[in-house]
Design a protein around this motif. Sequence first.
Motif, PDB file in Angstrom:
ATOM      1  N   LEU A   1       0.831  -1.211   0.000  1.00  0.00           N
ATOM      2  CA  LEU A   1       0.000   0.000   0.000  1.00  0.00           C
ATOM      3  C   LEU A   1       0.862   1.256   0.000  1.00  0.00           C
ATOM      4  N   TRP A   2       1.778   1.323   0.940  1.00  0.00           N
ATOM      5  CA  TRP A   2       2.580   2.533   1.084  1.00  0.00           C
ATOM      6  C   TRP A   2       3.598   2.677  -0.045  1.00  0.00           C
ATOM      7  N   HIS A   3       4.045   1.574  -0.621  1.00  0.00           N
ATOM      8  CA  HIS A   3       4.965   1.668  -1.759  1.00  0.00           C
ATOM      9  C   HIS A   3       4.293   2.357  -2.947  1.00  0.00           C
ATOM     10  N   ILE A   4       3.106   1.870  -3.308  1.00  0.00           N
ATOM     11  CA  ILE A   4       2.409   2.458  -4.458  1.00  0.00           C
ATOM     12  C   ILE A   4       1.957   3.878  -4.128  1.00  0.00           C
ATOM     13  N   ALA A   5       1.468   4.078  -2.901  1.00  0.00           N
ATOM     14  CA  ALA A   5       1.007   5.414  -2.509  1.00  0.00           C
ATOM     15  C   ALA A   5       2.160   6.416  -2.504  1.00  0.00           C
ATOM     16  N   THR A   6       3.334   6.003  -2.055  1.00  0.00           N
ATOM     17  CA  THR A   6       4.507   6.893  -2.063  1.00  0.00           C
ATOM     18  C   THR A   6       4.875   7.268  -3.491  1.00  0.00           C
ATOM     19  N   ASP A   7       4.802   6.298  -4.398  1.00  0.00           N
ATOM     20  CA  ASP A   7       5.097   6.557  -5.811  1.00  0.00           C
ATOM     21  C   ASP A   7       4.100   7.553  -6.400  1.00  0.00           C
ATOM     22  N   LEU A   8       2.823   7.355  -6.100  1.00  0.00           N
ATOM     23  CA  LEU A   8       1.789   8.248  -6.632  1.00  0.00           C
ATOM     24  C   LEU A   8       1.881   9.638  -6.002  1.00  0.00           C
ATOM     25  N   PHE A   9       2.179   9.682  -4.716  1.00  0.00           N
ATOM     26  CA  PHE A   9       2.313  10.981  -4.054  1.00  0.00           C
ATOM     27  C   PHE A   9       3.527  11.737  -4.588  1.00  0.00           C
ATOM     28  N   SER A  10       4.573  11.017  -4.961  1.00  0.00           N
ATOM     29  CA  SER A  10       5.739  11.648  -5.578  1.00  0.00           C
ATOM     30  C   SER A  10       5.349  12.288  -6.913  1.00  0.00           C
ATOM     31  N   TYR A  11       4.479  11.603  -7.654  1.00  0.00           N
ATOM     32  CA  TYR A  11       3.981  12.187  -8.913  1.00  0.00           C
ATOM     33  C   TYR A  11       3.179  13.453  -8.626  1.00  0.00           C
TER      34      TYR A  11
ATOM     35  N   PRO B   1      13.288  21.061  -6.961  1.00  0.00           N
ATOM     36  CA  PRO B   1      14.015  19.793  -6.743  1.00  0.00           C
ATOM     37  C   PRO B   1      13.399  18.988  -5.609  1.00  0.00           C
ATOM     38  N   LYS B   2      13.612  17.691  -5.653  1.00  0.00           N
ATOM     39  CA  LYS B   2      13.080  16.799  -4.628  1.00  0.00           C
ATOM     40  C   LYS B   2      13.734  17.092  -3.281  1.00  0.00           C
ATOM     41  N   SER B   3      12.929  17.073  -2.226  1.00  0.00           N
ATOM     42  CA  SER B   3      13.471  17.269  -0.881  1.00  0.00           C
ATOM     43  C   SER B   3      14.177  15.991  -0.426  1.00  0.00           C
ATOM     44  N   GLU B   4      15.009  16.112   0.589  1.00  0.00           N
ATOM     45  CA  GLU B   4      15.725  14.952   1.114  1.00  0.00           C
ATOM     46  C   GLU B   4      14.765  13.900   1.647  1.00  0.00           C
ATOM     47  N   ASN B   5      13.708  14.340   2.331  1.00  0.00           N
ATOM     48  CA  ASN B   5      12.727  13.392   2.860  1.00  0.00           C
ATOM     49  C   ASN B   5      12.001  12.643   1.748  1.00  0.00           C
TER      50      ASN B   5
ATOM     51  N   SER C   1      12.169   8.660   1.289  1.00  0.00           N
ATOM     52  CA  SER C   1      10.916   7.900   1.213  1.00  0.00           C
ATOM     53  C   SER C   1      10.892   6.994  -0.005  1.00  0.00           C
ATOM     54  N   LYS C   2      11.296   7.533  -1.153  1.00  0.00           N
ATOM     55  CA  LYS C   2      11.309   6.735  -2.385  1.00  0.00           C
ATOM     56  C   LYS C   2      12.297   5.573  -2.277  1.00  0.00           C
ATOM     57  N   CYS C   3      13.478   5.836  -1.765  1.00  0.00           N
ATOM     58  CA  CYS C   3      14.499   4.788  -1.650  1.00  0.00           C
ATOM     59  C   CYS C   3      14.052   3.668  -0.729  1.00  0.00           C
ATOM     60  N   LEU C   4      13.568   4.029   0.456  1.00  0.00           N
ATOM     61  CA  LEU C   4      13.148   3.004   1.404  1.00  0.00           C
ATOM     62  C   LEU C   4      11.913   2.262   0.915  1.00  0.00           C
TER      63      LEU C   4
ATOM     64  N   GLU D   1       6.356  19.529   2.816  1.00  0.00           N
ATOM     65  CA  GLU D   1       7.577  18.994   3.407  1.00  0.00           C
ATOM     66  C   GLU D   1       7.272  18.222   4.690  1.00  0.00           C
ATOM     67  N   GLU D   2       6.267  18.681   5.434  1.00  0.00           N
ATOM     68  CA  GLU D   2       5.877  17.968   6.649  1.00  0.00           C
ATOM     69  C   GLU D   2       5.294  16.596   6.306  1.00  0.00           C
ATOM     70  N   LYS D   3       4.565  16.541   5.190  1.00  0.00           N
ATOM     71  CA  LYS D   3       4.027  15.248   4.745  1.00  0.00           C
ATOM     72  C   LYS D   3       5.159  14.288   4.383  1.00  0.00           C
ATOM     73  N   TRP D   4       6.125  14.807   3.631  1.00  0.00           N
ATOM     74  CA  TRP D   4       7.244  13.948   3.248  1.00  0.00           C
ATOM     75  C   TRP D   4       8.040  13.507   4.467  1.00  0.00           C
ATOM     76  N   GLU D   5       8.172  14.389   5.452  1.00  0.00           N
ATOM     77  CA  GLU D   5       8.887  14.019   6.670  1.00  0.00           C
ATOM     78  C   GLU D   5       8.156  12.889   7.395  1.00  0.00           C
ATOM     79  N   MET D   6       6.827  12.968   7.435  1.00  0.00           N
ATOM     80  CA  MET D   6       6.031  11.913   8.063  1.00  0.00           C
ATOM     81  C   MET D   6       6.157  10.598   7.278  1.00  0.00           C
TER      82      MET D   6
END
Length: 739
Positions: free
Chosen positions: A524-534, A544-548, A552-555, A646-651
Motif C-alpha cells: 500500500l505505502w509503496h504504491i502510494a509513495t510513488d503516486l504521491f511523488s507524482y 528539486p526533490k526534498s531529502e525526505n 521515502s522513495k528509496c526506502l 515537506e511535513e508530509k514527506w517528513e512523516m
Amino acid sequence: MFFENYRCSLDLVLFCDLRAVKSGRSGAMEIFPDSVRKLWDEWELRSMVLVSLFLQIVLIFFSNSRKFTVAIWIRIVIWSAYLSADWVATVSLGTLSQLGDSKGKHDDMDPNHTLMAFWAPFLLLHLGGPGTITAYSLEDNELWLRHLLGLVVQVGVAFYVFLRSWTSRTPLSFLSIPMFVAGIIKYGERTWVLRSASKQHFGDALLPVPDPGPDYAEIMKKYDPDLQHVEAALGLKSSIDDGDHHGTKLIFGGKNINQAYFLFKKQLRHLYADLILSLDDQRTSEAIIRNVSLEEAFKVVEAELSFLYDVLYTKATAVYSRLGILLRTVSFLSIISTLVAFSFFMERHKFSNVDINITYALLFGAIFLEIYAIAMLILSDWSIVWLCSSKRKDTLLANWIHRAITSFPSSVLTSGKRWSRSMARNNLIDSCLRDITRFDHEVNSFFDKNKFLERYRYMTWEKVDDMKEPILSFLLELTKDTSRDRKELLKHRGDYVITEKGDYIRRKLGWSIVEVEFDHSILLWHIATDLFSYIDDDEDPIKPKSENAKISKCLSEYMLYLLVMCPFMLPKGIGKFRIRDTCSEAKRFFAQRRQSISNRKDACRLLLGVEIKIEPGKVKGDKSKSVLFEACRLAKMLKSLEMELEEKWEMISRVWVEMLCYGASHCGWAQHAQQLRRGGELLTHVCLLMSHLGLSDQFQIFLPSPDEGLVADGPLGEARAHRQFPAHGPMARAHGRRK
C-alpha cells in the motif's frame, strides 16, 4: 537431506567403483581417433591437476569479495569454482589411484607415474581449500559430517597412492611425507571450521559453565536479616564490579574495530546463536553507540558483521588462534622444505619435463597461496584487534606493525571494504509498465517466472549513505526515554509516527498500517509513495526533490525488493499472492489504456483519476488480493492532509524508517547471516543497531517477585540476571514467565 545424502553417496561411488567408470569411459573414447585417445591418456590427469590449482587461485582471489560486492558475475564465478574444486580434486585422486593398473605393475612403477603419485598430497591441500572460503552458504556448515567422511576417505585414497609409490624407493616417496602433513592440516582445518560454524556447535561453545548458584542450604545456616552481611560473607559484590570495570576499560577509548570486536564477542555471537542477553549487556552496547558519531556507529556495526562473516564462511576461527598460527607455520615450512629438496636432490633426467614443470607449478602455487593467506591474515581486522589488545598495545613491535598496517590505502587492506554499502530497489509501477506489451492473464512475467533473471532485470542499486542519518536519529529518539518498555516499541510498524501526529492523522491513515498485515501495508505505502511523488512533481515540476522525498522513495523501493526477492527476511504473510494480483491488475489497467500512456507520469495520472466511491476491498472481496486502488485511495488521503508538503514527506519518510526497523527486528539472525555472503543488507545493519540500543527480544530483564526480596536488590539477583539462556525453548519460556 535426501539430496545431501545422495551427494555423499556419489563421493563414495567415485572411489569404490572407479574401475567400472574408467572402463565405461574407455569404451566411450573408442569413437575418437587413436591420436586423440593418446593425447587424452597423456593429459587427462595433468589437465585436472592444473585445473584444480587454477580453481584454488580463483577462490582465494575472488571468494572474499562476495562480502562487499553485489555483482552477479562474482557470485557465479565463486559458486562454480567452489563446487568444481572439490569435484576436480576428488576425480584426480581417483585417477591417481589407478596409475599403472593397465600394465599390472606394482613393484616397478614407471618413474613418471611415481612423480604423478607425488601430486596426491597437493590434491589434499586443494581439498582443504583457501582460508577465504570454507562454506559457500550456511547449509555447508551443517554438513560438516559429510566433509569429515570425505576427509577420511580421500586421505585414505591419497595414502594408498603413497604406499604404491613407496615400493619404488625413490626420494619422491620421502618428499611426500611433509606434503602429506601440510595436506592433512589444511583439510582437517577446513572440516573443523565447518563443524565450529554449524548452528549447534556454534551455540554450544557460547553457553557458560553450568552454575548451580549460591548454596541455599549454607546461606540459610548463616542467614542474618542484614542482607549486606550475607553479601559480604559470599564475596559477590567485588567480583562483579571488577568484571564490569575491566570490560569498560577495554572498550572505551579504543578504535572502532576494537569496539566492534568487543561487541561481536559479547553480543553478536550470542544474538546469532539465539541466546538471551542481560540488561548489563544492553547498557554497555548502548553506551558505545550513543558515544560515537553517526558514521562511526555504522562502521562499528559493519565491522561486527564482518567478523561474523569471517567466522561463518572462512577459516578465521582456526587461523586467528595460537594453534592455528602454529599449524599454518608447520604447513608453510613443510611446503618450503619440499620445494628446496625437490629442486636440489631430484634426478630430473628420469622424468618427463612436462611433469617436472607441473610439479614446480604445484609447489610454487602452494607457496603462493600460503603467502597470500599470511598477507591477508596480517592485513585483517583480526590482526588490528590483536595489536590493540591491552597486553600488547604498549610494545614497540606491536606499534610498529600497527602503523605499517594502517599506512596502507583502504583499497589494499582487506578490512577496507566490509559490505557493499548499497541497497537494491524495485518499483512496481515501472516494472508493470515494461510488461504491458506482453500482458497475459495466465503468465505473469514480473516477480513470477524465471525469478533469477527477473531479479536483475528490474533492480537498481542505491548507496545507503543518505539513509544512515534518518535511521539512527529515529532509533536514538525512540530509545531516549529509558522508562519505556522497549519490547513494546518493537511492535510498532508505522503507527508510532502517525500517532505522534495526533488523533486526526491516526484515524485518517491508521487503517493502512494497523488494520492490515505487514506485507499488505508495504505494498500500500509503496504504491502510494510513488503516486504521491507524482503529485509533488505535478504541482511544482521545477522544484528539486526534498531529502525526505528521496529517502521515502528509496526506502519504499528497498522494502518492495525485500518483499519480492527476500520474503524470508520479513514477517510471514501472503505477500507473494498480493504482489501477483496487484501486478496483474496494474498491467490490465495499463494495457487497456495503452494508447493514453507514453510514460510513467501518464500512468500515475490515470491511476489517480479513478474515483474511489466504494472501498476496493468491498468490491473485490477475497477473490483478489490486489491492493492497487487501495493504494490510490491512500495517496489521495495523503494529498488531502492539512499539512505542509515537506511535513508530509517528513512523516512518510519516518513511516518507512519505522517499517524498516519493524522488518529488521522480526528477521531471524540465520536469515541475516545468509545475506552477508551476498554483499550484505541494510536491514541487517539496522537490526544490529537496534539490538545495541536494546530493541531486541533477546534482552531479558528479570524482575524479582515479592517473595524474592532476600537477593532481589543485591549482587545475588544481579548475578542471576547475568546468566544466559537460549532465546527459544523451555528454559526461555520458564524464565519468560518469571518476568
